[in-house]
Structures are given as structure tokens and as C-alpha cells.
Design a protein around this motif. Structure first.
Motif, PDB file in Angstrom:
ATOM      1  N   ILE A 149       0.957  -1.338   0.076  1.00 21.65           N
ATOM      2  CA  ILE A 149      -0.059   0.122  -0.022  1.00 21.65           C
ATOM      3  C   ILE A 149       0.937   1.234   0.009  1.00 21.65           C
ATOM      4  O   ILE A 149       1.688   1.207   0.872  1.00 21.65           O
ATOM      5  N   ALA A 150       0.719   2.062  -1.004  1.00 21.98           N
ATOM      6  CA  ALA A 150       1.416   3.272  -1.047  1.00 21.98           C
ATOM      7  C   ALA A 150       1.033   4.286   0.126  1.00 21.98           C
ATOM      8  O   ALA A 150      -0.077   4.680   0.057  1.00 21.98           O
ATOM      9  N   MET A 151       1.955   4.974   0.712  1.00 21.76           N
ATOM     10  CA  MET A 151       1.428   6.129   1.779  1.00 21.76           C
ATOM     11  C   MET A 151       1.701   7.511   0.897  1.00 21.76           C
ATOM     12  O   MET A 151       2.320   7.577  -0.052  1.00 21.76           O
ATOM     13  N   ILE A 152       1.265   8.449   1.374  1.00 20.86           N
ATOM     14  CA  ILE A 152       1.250   9.841   0.943  1.00 20.86           C
ATOM     15  C   ILE A 152       2.763  10.316   1.187  1.00 20.86           C
ATOM     16  O   ILE A 152       3.274  11.289   0.407  1.00 20.86           O
ATOM     17  N   SER A 153       3.694   9.732   1.974  1.00 30.16           N
ATOM     18  CA  SER A 153       4.909  10.036   1.986  1.00 30.16           C
ATOM     19  C   SER A 153       5.792   9.540   0.647  1.00 30.16           C
ATOM     20  O   SER A 153       6.930   9.843   0.646  1.00 30.16           O
ATOM     21  N   GLY A 154       5.045   8.514  -0.329  1.00 33.65           N
ATOM     22  CA  GLY A 154       6.074   8.070  -1.210  1.00 33.65           C
ATOM     23  C   GLY A 154       6.265   6.643  -0.699  1.00 33.65           C
ATOM     24  O   GLY A 154       6.908   5.880  -1.759  1.00 33.65           O
ATOM     25  N   GLN A 155       6.196   6.302   0.327  1.00 36.01           N
ATOM     26  CA  GLN A 155       6.980   4.857   0.715  1.00 36.01           C
ATOM     27  C   GLN A 155       5.749   3.878   0.803  1.00 36.01           C
ATOM     28  O   GLN A 155       4.286   4.097   0.774  1.00 36.01           O
ATOM     29  N   SER A 156       6.016   2.583   0.694  1.00 36.01           N
ATOM     30  CA  SER A 156       4.909   1.524   0.981  1.00 36.01           C
ATOM     31  C   SER A 156       5.627   0.332   1.882  1.00 36.01           C
ATOM     32  O   SER A 156       5.963  -0.613   1.543  1.00 36.01           O
ATOM     33  N   PRO A 157       5.572   1.052   3.353  1.00 36.53           N
ATOM     34  CA  PRO A 157       6.199   0.052   4.230  1.00 36.53           C
ATOM     35  C   PRO A 157       5.257  -1.097   4.823  1.00 36.53           C
ATOM     36  O   PRO A 157       5.444  -1.830   5.638  1.00 36.53           O
ATOM     37  N   PHE A 158       3.903  -0.983   4.104  1.00 37.46           N
ATOM     38  CA  PHE A 158       2.965  -1.907   4.768  1.00 37.46           C
ATOM     39  C   PHE A 158       2.046  -2.318   3.732  1.00 37.46           C
ATOM     40  O   PHE A 158       2.018  -1.826   2.446  1.00 37.46           O
ATOM     41  N   CYS A 159       1.130  -3.474   3.875  1.00 38.54           N
ATOM     42  CA  CYS A 159       0.524  -3.763   2.669  1.00 38.54           C
ATOM     43  C   CYS A 159      -0.803  -4.506   3.149  1.00 38.54           C
ATOM     44  O   CYS A 159      -0.927  -4.834   4.335  1.00 38.54           O
ATOM     45  N   GLU A 160      -1.573  -4.976   2.306  1.00 41.32           N
ATOM     46  CA  GLU A 160      -2.629  -5.949   2.358  1.00 41.32           C
ATOM     47  C   GLU A 160      -2.282  -7.230   2.241  1.00 41.32           C
ATOM     48  O   GLU A 160      -1.276  -7.524   1.487  1.00 41.32           O
ATOM     49  N   THR A 161      -2.608  -8.252   2.988  1.00 38.12           N
ATOM     50  CA  THR A 161      -2.317  -9.618   3.161  1.00 38.12           C
ATOM     51  C   THR A 161      -3.339 -10.467   2.886  1.00 38.12           C
ATOM     52  O   THR A 161      -4.421 -10.232   3.768  1.00 38.12           O
ATOM     53  N   PHE A 162      -3.371 -11.419   2.155  1.00 37.09           N
ATOM     54  CA  PHE A 162      -4.405 -12.307   1.946  1.00 37.09           C
ATOM     55  C   PHE A 162      -4.151 -13.766   2.133  1.00 37.09           C
ATOM     56  O   PHE A 162      -3.037 -14.305   1.764  1.00 37.09           O
ATOM     57  N   PHE A 163      -4.919 -14.550   2.765  1.00 37.14           N
ATOM     58  CA  PHE A 163      -4.827 -15.951   3.009  1.00 37.14           C
ATOM     59  C   PHE A 163      -5.759 -16.898   2.498  1.00 37.14           C
ATOM     60  O   PHE A 163      -6.890 -16.468   2.693  1.00 37.14           O
ATOM     61  N   THR A 164      -5.527 -17.755   1.576  1.00 38.28           N
ATOM     62  CA  THR A 164      -6.498 -18.561   0.710  1.00 38.28           C
ATOM     63  C   THR A 164      -5.892 -20.018   1.042  1.00 38.28           C
ATOM     64  O   THR A 164      -4.919 -20.033   0.420  1.00 38.28           O
ATOM     65  N   ASP A 165      -6.795 -20.666   1.884  1.00 36.63           N
ATOM     66  CA  ASP A 165      -6.560 -22.132   2.106  1.00 36.63           C
ATOM     67  C   ASP A 165      -5.244 -22.421   2.477  1.00 36.63           C
ATOM     68  O   ASP A 165      -4.424 -23.045   2.156  1.00 36.63           O
ATOM     69  N   VAL A 166      -4.687 -21.621   3.501  1.00 37.55           N
ATOM     70  CA  VAL A 166      -3.254 -21.474   4.058  1.00 37.55           C
ATOM     71  C   VAL A 166      -3.329 -22.755   5.118  1.00 37.55           C
ATOM     72  O   VAL A 166      -3.928 -22.560   6.008  1.00 37.55           O
ATOM     73  N   LYS A 167      -2.383 -23.666   4.870  1.00 39.05           N
ATOM     74  CA  LYS A 167      -2.283 -24.901   5.758  1.00 39.05           C
ATOM     75  C   LYS A 167      -1.135 -24.420   7.102  1.00 39.05           C
ATOM     76  O   LYS A 167      -0.118 -24.010   6.486  1.00 39.05           O
ATOM     77  N   VAL A 168      -1.660 -24.409   8.222  1.00 38.94           N
ATOM     78  CA  VAL A 168      -0.968 -24.072   9.413  1.00 38.94           C
ATOM     79  C   VAL A 168      -0.869 -25.277  10.533  1.00 38.94           C
ATOM     80  O   VAL A 168      -2.117 -25.626  10.692  1.00 38.94           O
ATOM     81  N   PRO A 169       0.304 -25.696  10.788  1.00 41.08           N
ATOM     82  CA  PRO A 169       0.470 -26.690  11.758  1.00 41.08           C
ATOM     83  C   PRO A 169      -0.352 -26.559  13.218  1.00 41.08           C
ATOM     84  O   PRO A 169      -0.129 -25.242  13.582  1.00 41.08           O
ATOM     85  N   LYS A 170      -0.697 -27.273  13.856  1.00 40.74           N
ATOM     86  CA  LYS A 170      -1.457 -26.745  14.985  1.00 40.74           C
ATOM     87  C   LYS A 170      -0.412 -26.493  16.132  1.00 40.74           C
ATOM     88  O   LYS A 170      -0.459 -25.655  17.131  1.00 40.74           O
ATOM     89  N   GLY A 171       0.809 -26.950  15.937  1.00 38.83           N
ATOM     90  CA  GLY A 171       2.086 -26.591  16.767  1.00 38.83           C
ATOM     91  C   GLY A 171       2.391 -25.060  16.791  1.00 38.83           C
ATOM     92  O   GLY A 171       2.988 -24.539  17.487  1.00 38.83           O
ATOM     93  N   ASN A 172       1.606 -24.379  15.797  1.00 38.48           N
ATOM     94  CA  ASN A 172       2.036 -23.018  15.511  1.00 38.48           C
ATOM     95  C   ASN A 172       0.914 -22.052  16.275  1.00 38.48           C
ATOM     96  O   ASN A 172       0.753 -20.857  16.402  1.00 38.48           O
ATOM     97  N   LEU A 173       0.109 -22.884  16.943  1.00 35.49           N
ATOM     98  CA  LEU A 173      -1.120 -21.906  18.143  1.00 35.49           C
ATOM     99  C   LEU A 173      -0.357 -21.591  19.521  1.00 35.49           C
ATOM    100  O   LEU A 173       0.418 -22.569  19.944  1.00 35.49           O
TER     101      LEU A 173
END
Length: 405
Positions: free
Chosen positions: A212-236
Motif C-alpha cells: 500500500i502506497a503512503m502519502i510520503s511516497g513509501q510503501s512500508p505496509f500492505c494488504e495480506t490475503f490468506f487463501t486455504d493456507v495450511k498451518v500446523p497445530k503446533g503454531n498455536l
């Protein structure tokens, strides 16, 4: 008359430790980096390290002094507060700076040390302590900003793993991160109690980031999309439904870091205001800034800044001696935001038209940077919890003011 001894450590061991630190810095801190800006712990962009920067980061990481208060068992320094004070003093004397930082140090690491399993601590903390892994924060969503408990990103139980679907926004450093700590919903039947704290691999199939572009001209952050991402239970982290408790604790660490200079350091950096004013406004016959009103506002700003710095130092010592940061970090966050924005506004006023350049000839690099810093600073009172949200925290948790129906 003899001076009072240190209350938190005997003088002789501290003297020996000071000698150890001084000798280690002389042997490991590259002279080429002395007094230079610390670019290694920034969120903005993949950092290309010089050989000296790489060597310095590796040395501090191996020693554990990038996170000096963290337990040595997980790769930290294992130092007490007196030793940390000595380390900071000697690094300042040598013109050295800490090359270990980012969200792993600011927020996630301290939280995992409190809530993580032993396996999770041994898996993740050493890499953070060495600066080897970048973390990002998966909290805010398009419909879950100020009302963070409204998160809808869903982690469906699939036996030994979760299947995650949803969207996060304002993910700082997401396009450069290796891992993400996120609030996800594991139970749709309850609001706060249905939230869990999950760790995700940003390189996993189904993860997409859009800067995502900021008014300052930088893009230090973004939109993040998760589509059927597999995550181990050990990551809870913790148990299912404990995410709100863990997530709000992490926010206290975040606000503590932001108020203490993690995000605000960029606005506090630079020339002293008095020196800047003399460069752009000149001096009177007594060597003062000619504009009396401007001179008084600079003095008030410097007084506020120094008082704030001393308060932060006291709060940091209190946090180390107790159980970490408290709700008082909301006060620090608001005060820090006001001071940093005041500094940016005052700098632009002092510089006049020279502080409004965007590109092209006629402006120095410092002047162009100041314009972007001023614009970037508008977000200080929003990210990490807006000023209004912090006021709510202060009124309820510190002042004991309750909502009346």
C-alpha cells in the motif's frame, strides 16, 4: 565521603563487566560504522548489508546482546538491569548501535517468552535474537481496525492443522517478512473468546501480499490475503480462545516500543531544533533565534522531549523490575505521538518553503527527507492503536472510569 554502592549489583563485578564489554566492542564493532544510522532494524525494505554490517549483526546476535534482557537459554544476553545499563553506556561511548530489531524484538519475542511453549521458544526466539528472521503483525482487517475483536480471518480445524482464510491490512513490512503472528478466529459463536493467536509462514502457498502506497511516497505496509493456507497445530500460541489475552499483551509491548522510540525515533532524530532554527532563521546580536515566539516554542518542545525521555527511562526500569509493560504504555504512546508530530510541524515551520520540497533541484537531501518525515508522522497517532483508543484504555484501566449505560 564514600558514595552509596549500587543497589542492584556490587561495584566490583560491574567494573569487571564494563571492562569485558569495552574489550568486546573494541574487538567486534567495525570502526566504519561508528556514529552511523542504524538501518539494520528498520521495517522499510530488504536491507542490503555491507560486509561490516553483516559482521556486526552476526557478532551481536551470537553474543545475545541485541536482546540483552532475554534469557540466555534462548539466545538472549541474560543480563540484569545494571549490566544492561553498562552495556548501553559503553555502546554509546564507542559510537555503536544495536543491529538487532524489528517486530520480533519489539513485540513478538517478549510475548512468546510469556505465553509460548518451550518448543516454540526454542524454535523462534534464537532466530529473533540473531536477527535472522523478520516477523510481521497480522492484526487489523478491513472491518476490524479500532474494533480489533471483530477479526474474521478464520482458522478451520482440520485435524493436525488449520486451514486459514481471510484478509489482513496495514501489515507493516509484510512484503519482506518471513513469518507472521496473527489474530485469527477459531470460534464464530463468540467474539473475544473465539480469537486465537497463530503463527504463519509468509512463504506458504496461499499467502499473497499487496503493498500500500503512503502519502510520503513509501510503501512500508500492505494488504495480506490468506487463501486455504495450511498451518500446523503446533503454531498455536497458548490455547484456542486465548488469542485476545495474548494479543492485547503484545499490544502493550508494541506501545512501549513505539513510545520509547521504536517508531518515533525517526522524528526525534536529526539536528537539535535550536541549531536548525539558526540555520534557516539566522541569529540576533546575542546569538539567539530572532523570533521570540518561535524561540519559546522550541524551548517548550525541547523541555517536553527531555522530560518524556526521562519518563521513558524510568518506566523501562520499572517494567524490568515488575512484569513488563502495563496499561501506562497507552499514556506514553499518546505523549510520544504528540511530541513527535509537534517536532515535525515545528521543523517544517522553521524551514519554510525549503521544508516543502518533494523532488528536483533546489532542495537538499535533508530537506526532501523532512517533507516525507512530516507526512509520515501523521500516522504516529494512528498505528499501534489510535489516540482515541489509547484514551479509552487510560480512562478505563488506569483512571477506573467505567461506561455508564
Amino acid at each position: 565521603m564514600a558514595t552509596a554502592p549500587e543497589l542492584d549489583a556490587p561495584a566490583a563485578p560491574l567494573d569487571a563487566f564494563r571492562g569485558e564489554v569495552r574489550a568486546w566492542l573494541a574487538a567486534n564493532f567495525p570502526a566504519s560504522l561508528k556514529g552511523k544510522d542504524n538501518a539494520l532494524s528498520a521495517l522499510e525494505g530488504p536491507t542490503e548489508l555491507s560486509p561490516d554490517q553483516s559482521a556486526w549483526q552476526a557478532a551481536m546476535g551470537e553474543k545475545g546482546w541485541g536482546v540483552p534482557s532475554w534469557p540466555a537459554a534462548y539466545g538472549g544476553g541474560g543480563l540484569d538491569k545494571a549490566q544492561i545499563r553498562v552495556l548501553n553506556e559503553e555502546m554509546a561511548r564507542a559510537g555503536a548501535w544495536n543491529p538487532i530489531g524489528g517486530m520480533g524484538v519489539m513485540m513478538f519475542g517478549p510475548t512468546l517468552l510469556e505465553y509460548g511453549s518451550e518448543a516454540q521458544k526454542h524454535e523462534h526466539i534464537p532466530a529473533i535474537a540473531k536477527g535472522q528472521v523478520r516477523w510481521c503483525q497480522g492484526y487489523s482487517e478491513p472491518n476490524a481496525g479500532s474494533d480489533l475483536a471483530n477479526v474474521q480471518t478464520f482458522a478451520q480445524d482440520a485435524g493436525d492443522h488449520y486451514i486459514v482464510n481471510g484478509q489482513k491490512t496495514w501489515t507493516s513490512g509484510g512484503q519482506w517478512a518471513d513469518k507472521c503472528f496473527a489474530l485469527v478466529r477459531t470460534d464464530k459463536s463468540q467474539k473475544h473468546g473465539g480469537i486465537s493467536f497463530l503463527l504463519l509462514d509468509m512463504t506458504a502457498p496461499g499467502v499473497e501480499v499487496r503493498p500500500i502506497a503512503m502519502i510520503s511516497g513509501q510503501s512500508p505496509f500492505c494488504e495480506t490475503f490468506f487463501t486455504d493456507v495450511k498451518v500446523p497445530k503446533g503454531n498455536l500460541v497458548g490455547r484456542e480462545g486465548q488469542g485476545w489475552e495474548i494479543g492485547t499483551r503484545l499490544l502493550q509491548h508494541e506501545r512501549n516500543s513505539l513510545s520509547g522510540g521504536g517508531g518515533a525515533s525517526r522524528l526525534f532524530a536529526g539536528k537539535p531544533m535550536g541549531k536548525l532554527a539558526k540555520e534557516y532563521r539566522g541569529e540576533d546580536e546575542q546569538g539567539r533565534v530572532p523570533d521570540t515566539d518561535l524561540r519559546m516554542r522550541i524551548v517548550r518542545h525541547e523541555m517536553d522531549s527531555r522530560a518524556f525521555a526521562l519518563t521513558l527511562r524510568r518506566a523501562a526500569l520499572e517494567a524490568k523490575s515488575n512484569q513488563g509493560p502495563s496499561a501506562a504504555t497507552s499514556i506514553m504512546k499518546n505523549v510520544g505521538a504528540r511530541i513527535t508530530q509537534d517536532r515535525a510541524e515545528l521543523s517544517i515551520e522553521i524551514m519554510g518553503m525549503a521544508g516543502l520540497g518533494w523532488e528536483g533541484e533546489g532542495f537538499s537531501e535533508d530537506e526532501l527527507t523532512q517533507t516525507r518525515t512530516w507526512l509520515w508522522g501523521k500516522a504516529v497517532s494512528i498505528y499501534g492503536g489510535s489516540t482515541e483508543i489509547q484514551n479509552n484504555v487510560i480512562s478505563k484501566r488506569i483512571l477506573g472510569m467505567l461506561d455508564h449505560q
